[in-house]
Structures are given as C-alpha cells and as structure tokens.
Design an enzyme around this catalytic site. Structure first.
Site, mmCIF file in Angstrom:
data_model
loop_
_atom_site.group_PDB
_atom_site.id
_atom_site.type_symbol
_atom_site.label_atom_id
_atom_site.label_comp_id
_atom_site.label_asym_id
_atom_site.label_seq_id
_atom_site.Cartn_x
_atom_site.Cartn_y
_atom_site.Cartn_z
ATOM 1 N N THR A 149 42.950 30.770 45.195
ATOM 2 C CA THR A 149 43.102 31.419 43.880
ATOM 3 C C THR A 149 44.597 31.687 43.682
ATOM 4 O O THR A 149 45.320 30.814 43.253
ATOM 5 C CB THR A 149 42.263 32.709 43.786
ATOM 6 O OG1 THR A 149 42.540 33.545 44.919
ATOM 7 C CG2 THR A 149 40.775 32.378 43.763
ATOM 8 N N LYS A 171 40.620 31.757 52.331
ATOM 9 C CA LYS A 171 41.491 32.098 51.214
ATOM 10 C C LYS A 171 41.595 33.611 51.175
ATOM 11 O O LYS A 171 40.687 34.343 51.581
ATOM 12 C CB LYS A 171 40.969 31.540 49.886
ATOM 13 C CG LYS A 171 39.634 32.104 49.413
ATOM 14 C CD LYS A 171 39.657 33.433 48.704
ATOM 15 C CE LYS A 171 40.649 33.474 47.575
ATOM 16 N NZ LYS A 171 40.667 34.858 46.956
ATOM 17 N N THR A 182 39.969 40.370 49.975
ATOM 18 C CA THR A 182 39.473 39.487 48.933
ATOM 19 C C THR A 182 39.555 38.113 49.526
ATOM 20 O O THR A 182 40.512 37.397 49.336
ATOM 21 C CB THR A 182 40.318 39.540 47.671
ATOM 22 O OG1 THR A 182 40.244 40.833 47.169
ATOM 23 C CG2 THR A 182 39.773 38.622 46.603
ATOM 24 N N GLU A 261 50.009 38.782 47.736
ATOM 25 C CA GLU A 261 50.665 38.618 46.437
ATOM 26 C C GLU A 261 51.987 39.379 46.371
ATOM 27 O O GLU A 261 52.031 40.603 46.472
ATOM 28 C CB GLU A 261 49.737 39.087 45.322
ATOM 29 C CG GLU A 261 48.584 38.132 45.105
ATOM 30 C CD GLU A 261 47.606 38.629 44.066
ATOM 31 O OE1 GLU A 261 46.745 37.830 43.675
ATOM 32 O OE2 GLU A 261 47.678 39.803 43.651
ATOM 33 N N ASN A 383 49.302 41.203 38.945
ATOM 34 C CA ASN A 383 48.071 41.951 38.717
ATOM 35 C C ASN A 383 48.051 42.745 37.409
ATOM 36 O O ASN A 383 47.214 43.628 37.225
ATOM 37 C CB ASN A 383 47.813 42.889 39.899
ATOM 38 C CG ASN A 383 47.425 42.126 41.142
ATOM 39 O OD1 ASN A 383 46.297 41.666 41.268
ATOM 40 N ND2 ASN A 383 48.375 41.972 42.055
#
Length: 387
Positions: A149, A171, A182, A261, A383
């Site tokens: 993702t 992932k 996640t 991220e 985000n």
C-alpha cells in the site's frame, strides 16, 4: 523467492483494478498442487474486525487448520463494509477454490487498504482466473509487490534451517502497533508439522516480533499473519522450526520499522531494571508513543528528559534517583540527572539511521525491547486524507 523458496509453493501477483494507478493489487500464494496443507493464523485483536479476518478465521476452524491458498488484495481493506463485505470475502475464496479445484474452506483471504469503502468485487472476481493461471514458483516477488500500500518496497525474507526452508512476505508501513501492525504476512515452510504445532510456533513468533513493533500506537482492523507447511522436507525438530519462523518474523518486523511512513530513523528501545517484564514493556511503549520524544529523534536531539518523563508517567514502579539513560554507548543520565559525556560520539550516533536507546530503571530484573521510529513531517503529509 521468499514464499516460494520452500518446496511445494507457487505464487502470483497481478493488477485487477482495485488501485487506480494500475499497479499490482491482487496476490496469491498457493500449494503447487492445490492440495490443502497444515496451516495456522494469528489475527488482529481489534474488535472493529475486517471481513477477510472473520472469513479466514472461520475457514481455518472449519478445515481443522488446513489451507491450499491465500488470496490477498491491496488498495481496499474490505473493513467496515458489513454483510456485503463478508460476502465479497467469501466470494474471493469461492472463485479461487474453483480455479484451484479445492474446497472453499481451504482458501484464506486478506485485504489491506482504505477502510469503509465497498470492495470492487466485480473487478477482483474477473481477475481471479488470470491470477490463478499466473501462479508459478517464480512468482514470489510479484505476489509481494501486489500487497503493497504505502510501502516503498517489497518486504520478503528466506530463512534456511537444517534440511528445511521458511519463506515469507509482508506489507506494513503505518498504523503499526500491537497486537501486530497494519500488516499482512504470509509465511511458508516445507517442514512437516501439524496445525496445532504451527499455531503455537506462529503465536510465539508474532509475540516476539510484530507485537514488539510500535510506530504510532494505532492498531489495524485487518492484521493477519498466516503460516502454511507443505511437508515436502519431512519432519523437523520443532524447536528448529520455531527458531526459523521467529527469525523470519523478526526480519519482516525490522523491515516494517525501517519503512514506516515518513520515518528517517529506526529506534531500538530497551527498558531494563524494571520490577517486571510487564513494567518494562509498558515503559517502552510509553516512550515509543510519545510524540515529543519521537520528534526529538527526528531532529537528532538527544533530549533524554523526554524519555525520563515518559517513564515517570507510564504507571509503573519508578524512582528517578535510580534512572540511567544511554544513547548507543553514551550514558547521558545517571541517578536521574545529567552526566558528562562524549558529545561528539553522541552526535554521531544520533545522526545515524538506527538509534539504540536503553533506559535502566534500577529496580529489578524486568526487561523489554521494541522497535519504533521517529515522527516526521512526511508522516503527517501521508495521513492527512484518504485520497
């Protein structure tokens, strides 16, 4: 080869149209002959449970812990989608089973992506025959690519034991918090093992890896880790298999921490000298989830006072007079106060990609370690919205 490195497995990854960018978004890991093998799973404890988690749990229970395939999509989590979402997840299993010639309960399903958006099941359904047809022992990289993702790269690993192999793909780049992250992960092995043994091995491996990864304190609706054993290598010592699976999970967890991220630093946090291991872990989590502390790491600022404050507010046994804090090999706090130290060595450590921070509470033998990262502008940018 990751998930196809162990004998008896094939994989594939294609674009089905879930992602508008045209990148791969549908993935398959399957036994080479379509015959179910012993399998186990560990799933999110989030009560806002996604449809594929519910379906995979029920299929493992119905099959007695056996699976022939895992189908995964990225770009849409199929979470908060109600009964239609469950029907869509079941249909993904049904169509995959029909192509492989196995029972529907022998197919597990995973999804990752945005929450609360109906799954584009028509596009996925239309692509499943091509996905299954593309399965190949050389398809591991394609399968790993198709589950990304916001990941910036594939996450794969292979661990070779004595006479057997463990391969894995995963992932995960955000909402990384226990239990698990996640994340999706599929592990395969050619070792022979019964479902109950695999379940115990996997649970212990997850506890020592993915559950010790804490990026932003947010837990996902879709977290799933699956392990399938083809048995092609024959029986192996359970301790050796457990060690290999644990090593594979730790490797993947480390890759996730490094690809979180916006992260510029991987932070290895250790709390020692606590009254108990539970206190140590609670203290480490308090530090890992502190936005102030994480921002200081981004700025390469060894502001140990924030670490001390986090520990003092963690709700654990704590005496500031006994506290010591070390960055790398440099002790900056002893007895709860600043001490003279080599500032050049400290600056060099803080400028690195990996930070090692140890806080000794001086109270007992309790100890815990976890992985986290810094908090950057890029995390906020990533985000701010769903588009």
């Amino acid at each position: 080869m990751s998930v196809t490195a162990p004998a008896g497995f094939v994989a594939a990854g294609i674009h089905a149209g879930v992602k508008q960018a045209g990148t791969p978004d549908l993935s398959l890991v399957a036994t080479a002959d379509g015959v179910p093998v012993p399998a186990a799973g560990v799933f999110t404890s989030n009560l806002m449970t996604a449809a594929p988690v519910t379906v995979s749990r029920s299929h493992l229970q119905a099959s007695g812990g056996r699976a022939a395939a895992v189908i995964l999509n990225s770009g849409n989590a199929n979470a908060a989608t109600g009964e239609p979402g469950c029907r869509d997840a079941e249909l993904m299993c049904d169509l995959t089973a029909a192509e492989l010639g196995c029972d529907r309960h022998h197919v597990l399903v995973c999804s990752t992506g945005l929450i609360g958006i109906p799954l584009p099941i028509d596009r996925i359904a239309a692509a499943i025959p091509a996905l299954v047809a593309a399965r190949d022992v050389r398809g591991a990289a394609d399968a790993a690519e198709a589950i990304r993702t916001t990941d910036t790269h594939r996450k794969e690993t292979v661990v070779r034991g004595e006479g057997f192999v463990v391969g894995a793909m995963a992932k995960g780049a955000a909402m990384l918090a226990p239990n698990m992250a996640t994340m999706l992960a599929v592990l395969t092995t050619d070792a022979a093992a019964e479902p109950a043994v695999l379940k115990q091995i996997l649970a212990e491996a997850v506890a020592g890896s993915f559950n010790l990864l804490d990026v932003d304190g947010c837990q996902s609706t879709n977290d799933t880790v699956l392990l399938l054993a083809s048995g092609r290598a024959g029986p192996v010592e359970s301790g050796a298999l457990a060690a290999a699976v644990a090593e594979a999970c730790r490797d993947l967890a480390g890759q996730m921490a490094g690809d979180a991220e916006g992260a510029t630093k991987v932070v290895h946090l250790t709390v020692t000298g606590a009254h108990s291991d539970e206190d140590a872990l609670r203290g480490a989590r308090q530090i890992a989830r502190s936005q102030l502390t994480k921002c200081s790491w981004y700025g390469a600022d060894p502001y140990w006072g924030r670490v001390a404050s986090d520990l003092g507010s963690a709700g654990i046994a704590f005496d500031p007079r006994l506290l010591s804090i070390t960055y790398g090999e440099v002790t900056v706090c002893h007895g709860g106060v600043a001490v003279e130290h080599d500032r050049d060595a400290l600056g060099e450590h803080m400028a690195g990609r990996h930070l090692y921070i140890t806080a000794d509470l001086g109270l007992g033998a309790g100890r815990a370690s976890l992985l986290t990262n810094d908090l950057t502008h890029a995390y906020v940018d990533e985000n701010m919205g769903t588009s």
